[in-house]
Design an enzyme around this catalytic site. Structure first.
Site, PDB file in Angstrom:
ATOM      1  N   ALA A 218       0.586  -1.078   0.432  1.00  0.00           N
ATOM      2  CA  ALA A 218      -0.164  -0.095   0.162  1.00  0.00           C
ATOM      3  C   ALA A 218       0.936   1.314  -0.123  1.00  0.00           C
ATOM      4  O   ALA A 218       0.944   2.182  -1.250  1.00  0.00           O
ATOM      5  CB  ALA A 218      -1.343  -0.147   0.881  1.00  0.00           C
TER       6      ALA A 218
ATOM      7  N   CYS B 282      -6.369  -6.489   4.520  1.00  0.00           N
ATOM      8  CA  CYS B 282      -7.528  -6.668   5.359  1.00  0.00           C
ATOM      9  C   CYS B 282      -8.352  -7.387   4.564  1.00  0.00           C
ATOM     10  O   CYS B 282      -9.175  -7.883   6.139  1.00  0.00           O
ATOM     11  CB  CYS B 282      -7.974  -5.126   5.503  1.00  0.00           C
ATOM     12  SG  CYS B 282      -6.809  -4.057   6.262  1.00  0.00           S
TER      13      CYS B 282
ATOM     14  N   ASP C 267       2.867   0.397   7.593  1.00  0.00           N
ATOM     15  CA  ASP C 267       3.000  -0.008   8.756  1.00  0.00           C
ATOM     16  C   ASP C 267       4.370   0.124   9.616  1.00  0.00           C
ATOM     17  O   ASP C 267       4.287  -0.491  11.349  1.00  0.00           O
ATOM     18  CB  ASP C 267       2.251  -1.856   9.101  1.00  0.00           C
ATOM     19  CG  ASP C 267       1.408  -1.216   8.156  1.00  0.00           C
ATOM     20  OD1 ASP C 267       0.492  -0.750   8.509  1.00  0.00           O
ATOM     21  OD2 ASP C 267       0.574  -2.473   8.055  1.00  0.00           O
TER      22      ASP C 267
ATOM     23  N   TYR D 199     -31.675  11.709   9.620  1.00  0.00           N
ATOM     24  CA  TYR D 199     -32.634  11.071  10.475  1.00  0.00           C
ATOM     25  C   TYR D 199     -33.346  10.877   9.173  1.00  0.00           C
ATOM     26  O   TYR D 199     -33.954  11.485   8.737  1.00  0.00           O
ATOM     27  CB  TYR D 199     -33.411  12.296  11.363  1.00  0.00           C
ATOM     28  CG  TYR D 199     -34.148  11.454  12.576  1.00  0.00           C
ATOM     29  CD1 TYR D 199     -34.126  10.444  12.789  1.00  0.00           C
ATOM     30  CD2 TYR D 199     -35.519  12.181  12.123  1.00  0.00           C
ATOM     31  CE1 TYR D 199     -35.518   9.533  12.963  1.00  0.00           C
ATOM     32  CE2 TYR D 199     -36.660  11.844  12.003  1.00  0.00           C
ATOM     33  CZ  TYR D 199     -36.729  10.224  12.836  1.00  0.00           C
ATOM     34  OH  TYR D 199     -37.498  10.261  13.730  1.00  0.00           O
TER      35      TYR D 199
END
Length: 457
Positions: free
Chosen positions: A12, A46, A288, A431
């Site tokens: 990545a 992932c 990472d 909402y």
């Protein structure tokens, strides 16, 4: 004169940096050479648990861009080639072709270190036995699937109950295995406070996953064929036909350490806002293998996630290519799930707040994902931390069913903006009964937190 960019790591951060630099600089201006020791480039680590569990059909669906696609864009991506040394003063790297066994030096004008992370693998007896798997790369995922297909037994033990451990427990359950999760903590998901982790534990038990807390693994037991047969803790033995290590990861910075590049308290590389390695002009790092600024606590933290890695790569590539970009930091947002239970957190836990000396209040509310009268409304628990004196939002944790996890994004934005919980109560959120109660669960928590701050004086 043509400059050369060398990238260490083909996933990545590294390939995002290379691709962005290529967008800004033509091949005659910038030569790009990238090294990747594995068989795959630019893939979603992932997604590995969902591939193993069958939600994702094939391995190739996880690959965003193949080596051939990168090469078609004038990026010289050399697969199965591992960089073994960085000569900072000499501006060169030593790379070993893992197939041919040959080593060559490659000069660089600019360098990107994107070496990623490695799974925690404690030095226990039997840890390297056949049937014991870490899950970090596509190669790891393929090895695990091959092992599962070759093993008739259906007893799986997962060691660790963080994100990977919980997701792999679900994947193995979906494949029809009897799953036991062993973890050292009081509750699974140590990224949550124990009271929220208890909700995850209860849900895992309800799914038929055996979860054993405070379990200290002491050895991996093997059979006469040398293959794993059980996992031993300080109190019991748990039969296993396959073992998955899900104890988290640490930064893969052995190269950086040997080269004298600066590392932080968590072992990750230290960079400035432009993702340039501190004190080293022309060298960047991302993904990472780095530590980043926590915008809530103001301290460096280690937060290995694909979202950050891709952003780091974009920032690095922009700066390498002559543009300007920065990565200001993170608030620690992460989501996961185990079957239909959604798990989310952002900001600080109680433990984190204590460690940085913050005084805080906490509130926990029970609500639903939709208006209570609307079909499909599911329970949701929201925990919120606020600074005691100022009311500044410090953290949010959410555990619930459908529609729970992504609500944490509201809190992530509020944390990034430095909002108080009182200010949050006025947020104009969407909402309608199919999507939310008239007071969204996050806003209910903010109202309750506002009252707690006032009561605390």
């Amino acid at each position: 004169m043509t400059e050369r960019l060398v990238v260490i790591g083909g996933d990545a951060a590294g390939m995002s940096a290379a691709s962005q630099a290529r967008r800004l600089k033509a091949p005659e201006e910038l030569e790009i050479v990238a090294f990747e020791r594995g068989h795959f480039s630019s893939y979603s680590a992932c997604g590995i648990p969902y591939w193993v569990g069958g939600d994702v059909g094939t391995r190739d669906e996880l690959i965003a861009r193949s080596p051939e696609e990168h090469r078609a864009r004038a990026i010289d991506l050399r697969m199965r080639t591992e960089v073994t040394a960085i000569d900072v003063p000499g501006r060169r790297v030593l790379a070993r072709d893992l197939e041919a066994g040959t080593e060559t030096w490659t000069d660089f004008d600019k360098l990107v270190v994107a070496t990623g992370a490695r799974p925690k693998r404690p030095a226990l007896p039997g840890i390297d036995a056949p049937g014991v798997h870490g899950v970090q790369t596509l190669d790891d995922g393929q090895a695990l699937l091959d092992s599962l297909d070759a093993t008739p037994g259906r007893r799986a033990v997962v060691v660790g109950a963080g994100y990977i451990g919980v997701e792999m427990a679900e994947a193995l359950l979906n494949r029809g295995h009897q799953v036991t999760v062993l973890h050292r903590g009081e509750q699974p998901m140590a990224t949550l406070d124990p009271d929220m982790g208890r909700l995850v534990h209860r849900a895992m038990d309800g799914l038929g996953i055996t979860t054993v807390a405070s379990a200290e693994v002491t050895k991996i037991l093997t059979g006469e064929d040398g293959r794993v047969r059980a996992v031993a803790t300080d109190r019991a033995e748990y039969p296993a036909d396959v073992v998955v290590l899900g104890m988290g990861v640490v930064p893969e910075t052995s190269l950086a350490r040997a080269a004298g590049l600066p590392l932080g308290a968590h072992g990750g590389l230290l960079t400035d806002l432009a993702m340039r390695v501190r004190g080293h002009e022309g060298i960047w790092a991302g993904g990472d293998c780095v530590e980043v600024l926590d915008l809530v606590s103001g301290r460096e933290r280690y937060m290995p996630l694909g979202t950050h890695a891709n952003k780091h790569g974009q920032v690095i590539g922009s700066n390498v290519g002559g543009d300007y970009a920065t990565f200001p930091g993170v608030v620690g947002t992460a989501v996961s799930k185990v079957c239909d239970l959604e798990i989310a957190r952002t900001g600080l836990r109680e433990k984190d707040a204590r460690e940085v000396g913050l005084r805080y209040v906490t509130v926990t509310v029970e609500s639903t994902s939709r208006a209570g009268y609307y079909p499909g409304a599911a329970p949701m628990t929201v925990k919120m931390l606020a600074e005691r004196r100022t009311g500044r939002l410090l953290g949010v944790q959410i555990v619930g069913r459908e529609g729970a996890a992504k609500r944490v994004d509201v809190a992530a934005v509020a944390l990034t903006a430095g909002m108080t919980v009182e200010r949050m109560t006025a947020l104009d959120l969407g909402y309608a009964p199919p999507f939310s109660p008239v007071w969204d669960p996050v806003l209910i928590a903010a109202r309750k937190a506002t009252a707690a701050v006032r009561a605390a004086g």
